[in-house]
Write an enzyme that holds these catalytic residues in place. Structure first.
Site, PDB file in Angstrom:
ATOM      1  N   HIS A  44       0.898  -1.201   0.052  1.00  0.00           N
ATOM      2  CA  HIS A  44       0.016  -0.094   0.126  1.00  0.00           C
ATOM      3  C   HIS A  44       1.050   1.196  -0.107  1.00  0.00           C
ATOM      4  O   HIS A  44       2.044   1.154   0.248  1.00  0.00           O
ATOM      5  CB  HIS A  44      -1.138  -0.132   1.370  1.00  0.00           C
ATOM      6  CG  HIS A  44      -1.806  -1.185   1.280  1.00  0.00           C
ATOM      7  ND1 HIS A  44      -3.131  -0.885   2.064  1.00  0.00           N
ATOM      8  CD2 HIS A  44      -1.989  -2.170   0.615  1.00  0.00           C
ATOM      9  CE1 HIS A  44      -3.923  -2.154   1.872  1.00  0.00           C
ATOM     10  NE2 HIS A  44      -3.164  -2.867   0.995  1.00  0.00           N
ATOM     11  N   GLU A  46       1.141   3.914   1.998  1.00  0.00           N
ATOM     12  CA  GLU A  46       1.463   4.216   3.298  1.00  0.00           C
ATOM     13  C   GLU A  46       2.792   3.351   3.735  1.00  0.00           C
ATOM     14  O   GLU A  46       3.674   3.709   4.246  1.00  0.00           O
ATOM     15  CB  GLU A  46       0.343   4.067   4.226  1.00  0.00           C
ATOM     16  CG  GLU A  46      -0.937   5.264   4.161  1.00  0.00           C
ATOM     17  CD  GLU A  46      -1.775   4.527   3.293  1.00  0.00           C
ATOM     18  OE1 GLU A  46      -2.891   5.156   3.249  1.00  0.00           O
ATOM     19  OE2 GLU A  46      -1.708   3.513   2.590  1.00  0.00           O
ATOM     20  N   CYS A  74      -5.806   1.890   5.981  1.00  0.00           N
ATOM     21  CA  CYS A  74      -6.487   0.637   6.423  1.00  0.00           C
ATOM     22  C   CYS A  74      -5.962   0.050   7.662  1.00  0.00           C
ATOM     23  O   CYS A  74      -4.715   0.563   8.128  1.00  0.00           O
ATOM     24  CB  CYS A  74      -6.328  -0.471   5.130  1.00  0.00           C
ATOM     25  SG  CYS A  74      -4.676  -1.104   5.180  1.00  0.00           S
ATOM     26  N   CYS A  77      -2.117  -0.469   7.570  1.00  0.00           N
ATOM     27  CA  CYS A  77      -1.261   0.735   7.468  1.00  0.00           C
ATOM     28  C   CYS A  77      -1.154   1.649   8.749  1.00  0.00           C
ATOM     29  O   CYS A  77      -0.289   2.090   9.144  1.00  0.00           O
ATOM     30  CB  CYS A  77      -1.799   1.697   6.230  1.00  0.00           C
ATOM     31  SG  CYS A  77      -1.455   0.841   4.644  1.00  0.00           S
TER      32      CYS A  77
END
Length: 148
Positions: A44, A46, A74, A77
């Site tokens: 992701h 992040e 999420c 993250c």
């Protein structure tokens, strides 16, 4: 910058997520989601930004840093942000906004995670939310878009 980075990712076939990590007003890392390109579900924006910020600063302690994300992180993250000791999260779209575009994030908000886990990270939602939703719209209408 996170929005621009996410747009760069969308144009290269990735999903519409971007994140920048800043310390003392200086950008340490700015990345987009690379899940599809890397075949790594954990890649992701992040996480990618945290990995590069740690490398750039030569530390796993990102105290004093802030992260700007196009979407509410999420749970994975958020946990990485907490473990990295990032001080503040600024995000645009919410997890429920991402869900409306077909992303299957767990329906656990950053606020809930912070409360459950006793995290000290400060959460500032809805920063440039309209522009972040427009990014999802752009991705959603892109020809040949790939999903998870």
């Amino acid at each position: 910058m996170a929005i621009d980075k996410a747009l760069e990712g969308v144009k290269s076939g990735q999903s519409p997520f971007g994140a920048c990590i800043v310390k003392d007003g200086k950008v340490i890392a700015c990345e987009h989601n690379i899940v599809l390109a890397s075949c790594d579900i954990t890649a992701h924006a992040e996480i990618h930004a945290i990995r590069n910020a740690c490398k750039n600063l030569q530390t796993i302690d990102l105290s004093g840093c802030e992260i700007y994300s196009t979407c509410e992180p999420c749970p994975m993250c958020f946990t990485a942000i907490h473990w990295a000791r990032i001080d503040r999260i600024y995000y645009g779209a919410s997890i429920s906004d991402a869900e409306k575009f077909g992303f299957n994030e767990l329906r656990v908000s950053n606020k809930e995670l912070k409360n459950i886990g006793g995290s000290k990270v400060e959460i500032i939602p809805e920063i440039l939310k309209k522009q972040c939703i427009e990014l999802f719209d752009y991705w959603n209408s892109a020809p040949g878009k790939r999903t998870y």
